[in-house]
Design an enzyme around this catalytic site. Structure first.
Site, short mmCIF file in Angstrom:
data_model
loop_
_atom_site.label_atom_id
_atom_site.label_comp_id
_atom_site.label_asym_id
_atom_site.label_seq_id
_atom_site.Cartn_x
_atom_site.Cartn_y
_atom_site.Cartn_z
N VAL A 11 0.83 -0.80 0.03
CA VAL A 11 0.02 -0.14 -0.04
C VAL A 11 0.85 1.44 0.05
CG1 VAL A 11 -1.53 1.38 1.38
CG2 VAL A 11 -2.17 -1.03 0.88
N THR A 123 -5.33 -0.48 7.43
CA THR A 123 -6.74 -0.71 7.76
C THR A 123 -6.74 -1.10 9.48
OG1 THR A 123 -7.12 -1.77 5.74
CG2 THR A 123 -8.76 -2.51 7.45
N ASN A 212 -14.44 -5.13 2.83
CA ASN A 212 -13.80 -6.54 2.74
C ASN A 212 -14.65 -7.95 3.18
OD1 ASN A 212 -11.57 -5.62 1.29
ND2 ASN A 212 -10.29 -5.51 3.34
N LEU A 267 -18.80 -14.33 -6.44
CA LEU A 267 -19.82 -15.22 -6.33
C LEU A 267 -19.67 -16.20 -7.26
CD1 LEU A 267 -23.40 -13.65 -6.55
CD2 LEU A 267 -22.62 -15.22 -4.88
N ALA A 269 -17.23 -20.32 -6.94
CA ALA A 269 -16.75 -21.29 -6.09
C ALA A 269 -15.28 -21.36 -6.19
CB ALA A 269 -17.38 -22.94 -5.95
N GLY A 270 -14.39 -21.65 -5.23
CA GLY A 270 -13.16 -21.81 -5.15
C GLY A 270 -12.63 -22.53 -4.03
N CYS A 277 -5.52 -9.40 3.13
CA CYS A 277 -6.60 -8.37 3.82
C CYS A 277 -7.60 -9.37 4.16
CB CYS A 277 -6.96 -7.35 2.77
SG CYS A 277 -5.70 -6.50 2.39
N ARG A 344 0.83 -14.35 1.83
CA ARG A 344 0.27 -14.28 3.07
C ARG A 344 -1.36 -14.62 3.12
NH1 ARG A 344 1.48 -7.99 4.02
NH2 ARG A 344 1.03 -7.60 1.95
P1 NAD Z 1 3.02 -4.53 4.29
O1 NAD Z 1 3.48 -5.51 5.43
O2 NAD Z 1 3.43 -5.05 2.87
O3 NAD Z 1 4.03 -3.34 4.43
C1 NAD Z 1 4.15 -2.65 5.80
C2 NAD Z 1 5.54 -1.90 5.83
O4 NAD Z 1 5.53 -0.96 6.74
C3 NAD Z 1 6.66 -2.92 5.95
O5 NAD Z 1 7.61 -2.63 4.84
C4 NAD Z 1 7.43 -2.48 7.29
O6 NAD Z 1 8.75 -2.62 7.30
C5 NAD Z 1 6.72 -1.15 7.49
N1 NAD Z 1 6.90 -0.51 8.53
C6 NAD Z 1 6.18 -1.07 9.83
N2 NAD Z 1 6.29 -0.19 10.79
C7 NAD Z 1 7.10 0.91 10.32
C8 NAD Z 1 7.47 1.94 11.11
N3 NAD Z 1 7.17 2.31 12.20
N4 NAD Z 1 8.21 2.69 10.23
C9 NAD Z 1 8.61 2.59 8.92
N5 NAD Z 1 7.98 1.75 8.41
C10 NAD Z 1 7.43 0.64 9.10
O7 NAD Z 1 1.48 -4.15 4.44
P2 NAD Z 1 0.60 -3.48 3.27
O8 NAD Z 1 0.16 -5.02 2.69
O9 NAD Z 1 1.39 -2.42 2.49
O10 NAD Z 1 -0.67 -3.21 4.04
C11 NAD Z 1 -0.49 -2.00 5.09
C12 NAD Z 1 -1.77 -1.73 5.49
O11 NAD Z 1 -2.90 -1.39 4.44
C13 NAD Z 1 -2.49 -2.80 6.31
O12 NAD Z 1 -3.14 -2.19 7.17
C14 NAD Z 1 -3.48 -3.39 5.22
O13 NAD Z 1 -4.46 -4.33 5.92
C15 NAD Z 1 -4.12 -2.35 4.45
N6 NAD Z 1 -4.34 -2.65 3.07
C16 NAD Z 1 -3.64 -3.63 2.46
C17 NAD Z 1 -4.04 -3.73 1.07
C18 NAD Z 1 -3.13 -4.79 0.32
O14 NAD Z 1 -3.60 -5.39 -0.74
N7 NAD Z 1 -1.89 -5.13 0.62
C19 NAD Z 1 -4.99 -3.31 0.66
C20 NAD Z 1 -5.78 -2.34 1.04
C21 NAD Z 1 -5.38 -2.03 2.53
#
Ligand code: NAD
Length: 444
Positions: A11, A123, A212, A267, A269-270, A277, A344
């Site tokens: 993100v 999130t 979600n 909608l 099956a899988g 997330c 993940r």
């Molecule tokens: P991620 O784990 O890929 O990335 C998080 C990053 O933050 C890591 O690189 C980590 O090293 C860094 N980090 C942690 N603590 C830190 C700090 N104090 N200072 C600097 N960097 C720090 O996570 P993501 O998949 O990007 O998700 C981030 C958020 O967005 C989550 O809450 C997730 O639920 C939400 N989200 C994710 C997606 C998705 O598709 N991945 C979509 C929408 C929302």
């Protein structure tokens, strides 16, 4: 606008790169020095279509900088976006990354007295931004609530199409502590023409979870129907759901043409939902409800159905071939969906565990995955390598290339050509007679 993005994962890095592309001055920050080095060299630390080119461009034109120092980056910015992970711990949301990042953001704000807006993009469960984040930032920055702004701006991008999702959003939701804060974040998104919704911090937090959870509910509903079809002669979940999709309320007819909205792909099956997330967010919302004395019956069921899918698929394989002990099983598609290398909560990992518990020797293939957490699984470089000499192939993710393979010659390379299609992704394929093709959701 000068923007610091804390957390350069899926993100953070995609948001930061795209905001830099729109002309903002962005600093992407991460505490992992290896990740910082990789990004500085214009190489995204994960596979995401279109990101590499955009990253190279914004680094070269100076709109994006990368740093390991949260405090300095925040002090040099007008807005800070928190995009750190919010993983699941025992079914509850783990806010430790958010807490740590919020404290460092507050310290950065201490070094620059100008008005600053802290935006939570991670999130988080309702109340987190106005509660946990506000109090930590307030204490670390030494400011009163009126001296900085807070926004909650949920992210809806999907891995595999993250760049285009960010640049062409269907909506932008801005939860705001007050109008000034919302307005400033609104300026960041000024180039976008999509609907922009300004609301409370708590509504914005809830919108993300509900979005979600709705998708997860559709998936588990479809999977439950698949199980019912498997128990019912002369039914087939694909035809049943095709018939359901034809309801004009689900697929409207406009100017004589039927529209197939994207929601319909949920909608189907899988072998269950996965990824970073859906599983953790449904679990966090369930726990959020329980802590407030609400028994979330539906969310309980959504997770229970999902957790049962890998075993269901293995049972299907067992009813086709008998015991799996000592058999070579190829799992095709390991990431939680095609087009990403994200493992993940991937259903394929749970599937591999069940297969191994049954004594199967597992090998696996995914175009974007080169290693697995399970050391005793052979990761193959091609589908052909995975299938050569195997007894059963299980499709765990709908990799597009599987439908165009030369199954005639592959079936000859397999020891016994059983194909269990956990995604019904090969429905249209004309298999040679020698292949025993087993889709899900069909009585056999
Ligand atoms: P991620 O784990 O890929 O990335 C998080 C990053 O933050 C890591 O690189 C980590 O090293 C860094 N980090 C942690 N603590 C830190 C700090 N104090 N200072 C600097 N960097 C720090 O996570 P993501 O998949 O990007 O998700 C981030 C958020 O967005 C989550 O809450 C997730 O639920 C939400 N989200 C994710 C997606 C998705 O598709 N991945 C979509 C929408 C929302």
């Amino acid at each position: 606008m000068r923007i610091a993005v804390i957390g350069s994962g899926y993100v953070g890095l995609v948001s930061g790169t795209c905001l830099a592309h729109l002309g903002h001055q962005v600093i992407c920050v991460d505490l992992d020095p290896e990740r910082i080095r990789t990004i500085e060299n214009a190489t995204p630390p994960f596979h995401e279509p279109g990101l590499s080119d955009l990253l190279r461009k914004v680094l070269a034109d100076g709109h994006l900088m990368v740093s390991a120092n949260v405090v300095r980056s925040v002090a040099a910015s007008d807005i800070t976006i928190l995009a750190v992970g919010t993983p699941s711990r025992d079914g509850d949301i783990d806010l430790s990354f958010v807490r740590q990042a919020a404290a460092e953001v507050g310290q950065g704000m201490r070094e620059n007295p100008a008005y600053h807006v802290v935006v939570v993009k991670s999130t988080v469960v309702p109340g987190t931004t106005d509660g946990v984040v506000r109090s930590i930032v307030q204490e670390a920055s030494g400011r009163t609530a009126a001296q900085f702004g807070l926004c909650m701006n949920p992210e809806f991008l999907r891995e595999g199409s993250a760049v285009s999702d960010f640049l062409e959003p269907d909506r932008i939701v801005i939860g705001q502590s007050d109008e000034r804060a919302g307005q400033r974040l609104g300026e960041v998104y000024q180039p976008f023409n999509c609907p922009k919704m300004f609301t409370t911090l708590q509504n914005a937090e809830m919108i993300k979870y509900v979005s979600n959870s709705l998708l997860a509910t559709l998936i588990s509903f479809s999977n439950e129907i698949a199980t019912l079809c498997e128990a019912t002669p002369s039914t087939n979940v694909e035809e049943v759901l095709d018939g359901v999709h034809l309801d004009r309320r689900l697929s409207p007819v406009l100017d004589g043409r039927r529209i197939s909205p994207g929601i319909l792909s949920y909608l189907r099956a899988g072998c269950g939902f996965g990824g970073s997330c859906l599983p953790k967010d449904v679990a966090a919302l369930r726990m959020f409800g329980r802590k407030r004395g609400v028994r979330p019956h539906l969310l309980d069921a959504v997770l229970a159905v999902n957790n049962g899918r890998p075993s269901k698929l293995v049972s299907l394989a067992e009813s086709a071939v008998g015991s799996l002990r000592g058999l070579a099983v190829a799992v095709l598609g390991i990431a939680f969906k095609p087009g990403t290398d994200d493992l993940r909560e991937s259903p394929a990992l749970a599937l591999i565990e069940v297969l191994q518990s049954k004594g199967a020797c597992v090998r696996a293939y995914d175009p974007f995955v080169v290693s697995l957490p399970q050391p005793d699984v052979t990761v193959c470089a091609s589908v052909e390598e995975a299938l050569c000499g195997c007894d059963v192939a299980i499709v765990a993710s709908a990799l597009p290339e599987l439908a165009t393979l030369d199954w005639e010659s592959l079936s000859m390379a397999m020891r016994s050509p059983f194909v269990i299609d956990g995604r019904n992704a090969l429905r249209g394929v004309e298999f040679p007679d020698s292949v025993k093709y087993v889709p899900i959701g069909q009585h056999c």
